[in-house]
Design an enzyme around this catalytic site. Structure first.
Site, PDB file in Angstrom:
ATOM      1  N   SER A  12      70.857  52.447  66.106  1.00  0.00           N
ATOM      2  CA  SER A  12      69.478  52.358  66.578  1.00  0.00           C
ATOM      3  C   SER A  12      69.133  53.600  67.384  1.00  0.00           C
ATOM      4  O   SER A  12      69.812  53.913  68.375  1.00  0.00           O
ATOM      5  CB  SER A  12      69.297  51.131  67.462  1.00  0.00           C
ATOM      6  OG  SER A  12      68.082  51.261  68.194  1.00  0.00           O
ATOM      7  N   HIS A  37      68.161  52.601  62.181  1.00  0.00           N
ATOM      8  CA  HIS A  37      67.383  51.474  62.710  1.00  0.00           C
ATOM      9  C   HIS A  37      66.374  51.998  63.738  1.00  0.00           C
ATOM     10  O   HIS A  37      66.735  52.718  64.669  1.00  0.00           O
ATOM     11  CB  HIS A  37      68.350  50.480  63.354  1.00  0.00           C
ATOM     12  CG  HIS A  37      67.742  49.195  63.817  1.00  0.00           C
ATOM     13  ND1 HIS A  37      67.459  48.152  62.964  1.00  0.00           N
ATOM     14  CD2 HIS A  37      67.366  48.766  65.051  1.00  0.00           C
ATOM     15  CE1 HIS A  37      66.953  47.131  63.653  1.00  0.00           C
ATOM     16  NE2 HIS A  37      66.869  47.489  64.930  1.00  0.00           N
ATOM     17  N   ASP A  39      63.495  50.930  66.418  1.00  0.00           N
ATOM     18  CA  ASP A  39      63.010  49.804  67.225  1.00  0.00           C
ATOM     19  C   ASP A  39      61.601  50.060  67.749  1.00  0.00           C
ATOM     20  O   ASP A  39      61.408  50.867  68.658  1.00  0.00           O
ATOM     21  CB  ASP A  39      63.967  49.561  68.397  1.00  0.00           C
ATOM     22  CG  ASP A  39      65.242  48.870  67.960  1.00  0.00           C
ATOM     23  OD1 ASP A  39      65.143  47.839  67.264  1.00  0.00           O
ATOM     24  OD2 ASP A  39      66.341  49.360  68.303  1.00  0.00           O
ATOM     25  N   MET A  41      58.501  48.730  69.781  1.00  0.00           N
ATOM     26  CA  MET A  41      58.213  47.733  70.833  1.00  0.00           C
ATOM     27  C   MET A  41      56.821  47.973  71.414  1.00  0.00           C
ATOM     28  O   MET A  41      56.403  49.125  71.568  1.00  0.00           O
ATOM     29  CB  MET A  41      59.251  47.843  71.946  1.00  0.00           C
ATOM     30  CG  MET A  41      60.686  47.711  71.464  1.00  0.00           C
ATOM     31  SD  MET A  41      61.823  47.648  72.861  1.00  0.00           S
ATOM     32  CE  MET A  41      63.409  47.650  72.005  1.00  0.00           C
ATOM     33  N   HIS A  70      62.268  47.873  62.749  1.00  0.00           N
ATOM     34  CA  HIS A  70      62.295  46.565  63.413  1.00  0.00           C
ATOM     35  C   HIS A  70      61.052  46.466  64.292  1.00  0.00           C
ATOM     36  O   HIS A  70      60.977  47.107  65.342  1.00  0.00           O
ATOM     37  CB  HIS A  70      63.590  46.478  64.235  1.00  0.00           C
ATOM     38  CG  HIS A  70      63.760  45.213  65.008  1.00  0.00           C
ATOM     39  ND1 HIS A  70      64.744  45.040  65.957  1.00  0.00           N
ATOM     40  CD2 HIS A  70      63.077  44.030  64.974  1.00  0.00           C
ATOM     41  CE1 HIS A  70      64.676  43.829  66.478  1.00  0.00           C
ATOM     42  NE2 HIS A  70      63.646  43.195  65.911  1.00  0.00           N
ATOM     43  N   MET A  72      58.925  44.830  66.853  1.00  0.00           N
ATOM     44  CA  MET A  72      58.873  43.849  67.949  1.00  0.00           C
ATOM     45  C   MET A  72      57.465  43.936  68.525  1.00  0.00           C
ATOM     46  O   MET A  72      57.258  44.404  69.657  1.00  0.00           O
ATOM     47  CB  MET A  72      59.952  44.174  68.987  1.00  0.00           C
ATOM     48  CG  MET A  72      61.352  43.827  68.500  1.00  0.00           C
ATOM     49  SD  MET A  72      62.661  44.674  69.416  1.00  0.00           S
ATOM     50  CE  MET A  72      62.717  46.206  68.508  1.00  0.00           C
ATOM     51  N   MET A 141      69.050  38.119  66.030  1.00  0.00           N
ATOM     52  CA  MET A 141      69.138  38.842  67.304  1.00  0.00           C
ATOM     53  C   MET A 141      70.261  38.232  68.141  1.00  0.00           C
ATOM     54  O   MET A 141      70.267  37.027  68.404  1.00  0.00           O
ATOM     55  CB  MET A 141      67.825  38.738  68.082  1.00  0.00           C
ATOM     56  CG  MET A 141      66.617  39.406  67.436  1.00  0.00           C
ATOM     57  SD  MET A 141      66.775  41.175  67.133  1.00  0.00           S
ATOM     58  CE  MET A 141      67.201  41.821  68.736  1.00  0.00           C
ATOM     59  N   ASP A 177      71.670  42.280  65.371  1.00  0.00           N
ATOM     60  CA  ASP A 177      71.089  43.288  66.266  1.00  0.00           C
ATOM     61  C   ASP A 177      71.289  42.876  67.723  1.00  0.00           C
ATOM     62  O   ASP A 177      70.733  41.868  68.171  1.00  0.00           O
ATOM     63  CB  ASP A 177      69.591  43.432  65.944  1.00  0.00           C
ATOM     64  CG  ASP A 177      68.962  44.630  66.627  1.00  0.00           C
ATOM     65  OD1 ASP A 177      69.675  45.352  67.338  1.00  0.00           O
ATOM     66  OD2 ASP A 177      67.749  44.829  66.432  1.00  0.00           O
TER      67      ASP A 177
HETATM   68  C1  DX5 Z   1      66.974  45.372  71.079  1.00  0.00           C
HETATM   69  C2  DX5 Z   1      66.889  46.252  69.852  1.00  0.00           C
HETATM   70  C3  DX5 Z   1      68.211  46.709  69.393  1.00  0.00           C
HETATM   71  C4  DX5 Z   1      68.927  47.601  70.373  1.00  0.00           C
HETATM   72  C5  DX5 Z   1      70.385  47.389  70.209  1.00  0.00           C
HETATM   73  O1  DX5 Z   1      65.713  44.924  71.399  1.00  0.00           O
HETATM   74  O2  DX5 Z   1      66.257  45.563  68.792  1.00  0.00           O
HETATM   75  O3  DX5 Z   1      68.133  47.331  68.124  1.00  0.00           O
HETATM   76  O4  DX5 Z   1      68.656  48.952  70.214  1.00  0.00           O
HETATM   77  O5  DX5 Z   1      71.033  48.094  71.213  1.00  0.00           O
HETATM   78  P1  DX5 Z   1      72.526  47.764  71.605  1.00  0.00           P
HETATM   79  O6  DX5 Z   1      73.359  48.000  70.388  1.00  0.00           O
HETATM   80  O7  DX5 Z   1      72.812  48.745  72.708  1.00  0.00           O
HETATM   81  O8  DX5 Z   1      72.574  46.341  72.047  1.00  0.00           O
HETATM   82 ZN    ZN Z   2      66.429  46.389  66.696  1.00  0.00          ZN
END
Ligand code: DX5
Ligand code: ZN
Length: 233
Positions: A12, A37, A39, A41, A70, A72, A141, A177
């Protein structure tokens, strides 16, 4: 993208240097990443804010493997087209992000991307029981989404086993994840996961100038996972 259940490591970029995404992506792929990946947000669905479709479009040319986005964000439907146009190969929305998951998944596929659905730790598998024919990936998750570097929530391994049984022969990826590292990777691999997202555990100790630790980290996660599934590296 040909479907296989072989272990894939998806670093990620939440854990990468935000001032240097292009070079970070080239480095992590050169060091063995199978997918990248991303993320997204929104500071509403999750308590953190990262990046939008323009940033995804900007990094797209640097990704030679699979761009795994991903989302969110909530509401999610109005943004799907922009992220698909930005070049996502896999677009994953949260089952909790809106009242019309079925429509969301239909829309993602109609836009030409693989459709993923993510489940927060508190969300039961029944949330996706009636949309299985519309999904290409289910993301379980193993942390509450919003931040990297959190601890793996062990109760999700049972959910994962049930999901693996629910999927049966369907060509649906199982992604994990949150909190994946060489100690938790065997648990999720043995329970049926094939895509392992890793943020901090993949980028730890390395940099664009010194990328070798990325390779060591990815290899360690992969080896731990493959040992648990009996696959040979
Ligand atoms: C969390 C994200 C993950 C995150 C994982 O909200 O969706 O993808 O980056 O990070 P680690 O591997 O450090 O838990
Ligand atoms: Zn993620």
């Amino acid at each position: 993208m040909t479907f296989t259940r072989q272990i894939k490591i998806a670093p990620s970029i939440l854990a990468a240097d935000f001032a240097n995404f292009g070079a970070e992506i080239r480095a992590i792929e050169a060091q063995g990443a199978d997918w990248v990946h991303v993320d997204v947000m929104d500071n509403h669905f999750v308590p953190n804010l990262t990046f939008g479709p323009a940033m995804c479009a900007a990094i797209r040319p640097h990704i030679k493997t699979v761009m795994d986005v991903h989302l969110m964000i909530s509401p999610v439907d109005a943004s799907l087209e922009a992220f698909a146009k930005a070049g996502a190969d896999v677009l994953t929305a949260h089952a909790e992000a809106g009242p019309h998951l079925h429509r969301t998944l239909q829309t993602i596929r109609a836009l030409g991307a693989k459709a993923g659905v993510a489940l927060n730790p508190g969300t039961p598998l029944s949330a996706i029981a009636h949309v299985m024919d519309l999904v290409d990936l289910v993301c379980v998750m193993t942390v509450n989404p919003g931040f990297g570097g959190q601890s793996f929530i062990h109760s999700q391994v049972e959910k994962l086993r049930d999901l693996r049984a629910m999927i049966g022969d369907r060509p649906v990826h199982i992604e994990i994840d949150g909190g994946v590292d060489p100690s938790t990777a065997p648990l999720v691999a043995a329970a049926g996961a094939d895509v392992l997202v890793a943020g901090s555990a993949a980028f730890r100790g390395g940099s664009v100038e010194n990328p070798a630790p990325y390779g060591t980290n990815i290899a360690a996660i992969r080896a731990a996972a493959e040992q648990a599934t009996g696959q040979v590296a």
